[in-house]
Design a protein around this motif. Structure first.
Motif, short mmCIF file in Angstrom:
data_model
loop_
_atom_site.label_atom_id
_atom_site.label_comp_id
_atom_site.label_asym_id
_atom_site.label_seq_id
_atom_site.Cartn_x
_atom_site.Cartn_y
_atom_site.Cartn_z
N SER A 115 0.93 -1.25 -0.03
CA SER A 115 0.09 0.05 -0.03
C SER A 115 0.94 1.18 0.03
O SER A 115 0.66 2.26 -0.63
CB SER A 115 -1.02 0.10 1.13
N SER B 185 0.58 4.01 -3.02
CA SER B 185 0.29 5.47 -2.48
C SER B 185 1.52 6.30 -3.12
O SER B 185 1.44 7.52 -3.75
CB SER B 185 0.44 5.61 -1.17
N GLU C 73 1.08 9.14 -6.09
CA GLU C 73 1.40 10.61 -5.81
C GLU C 73 2.63 10.86 -7.02
O GLU C 73 2.45 12.34 -7.35
CB GLU C 73 2.23 10.71 -4.60
#
Length: 131
Positions: free
Chosen positions: A6, A10, A14
């Protein structure tokens, strides 16, 4: 590549967001590029805008490179593991990148591939997407 799945997802999301929406970051990367020996210098970053094909080419190359980096967890498979299928996938990625650049510049794009649809929607939210 370290961190949890995760965390990596993430970080990838981004980075995609920055590449797709932060003109200054793309231009900072562009400004650090150096031409190959014997090649003409690139136009200065100060005059390049998102309307330039060169800007969009760099932007799409960054997105596609990021995708390949995460797909192979930061490692290109060893030469003995590079199959015809692997080369074909990379070739398709290169072609997809060229089509995406042209679509972004034109303002319209047609694809069934979800990754390209997502990139398109970030790069040209005002454009026409056929899927």
């Amino acid at each position: 590549m370290s961190g949890s799945d995760s965390d990596r997802e993430s970080a990838k999301n981004e980075a995609i967001r920055i590449i797709a929406t932060d003109t200054a970051s793309v231009l900072k990367f562009y400004g650090a590029l150096e031409p190959s020996p014997g090649e003409e210098p690139l136009p200065p970053a100060e005059i390049v805008t998102p309307e330039w094909a060169l800007f969009r080419w760099v932007q799409v190359q960054l997105l596609m490179s990021l995708d390949v980096f995460f797909r192979y967890r930061g490692r290109v498979p060893e030469a003995s593991a590079l199959t015809h299928c692997w080369y074909e996938k990379i070739e398709h990625d290169f072609l997809d990148a060229e089509y995406l650049v042209l679509g972004v510049l034109e303002g319209a794009f047609a694809t069934f591939e979800r990754k390209l649809q997502a990139y398109w929607q970030m790069l040209r939210p005002d454009g026409v997407l056929m899927s």
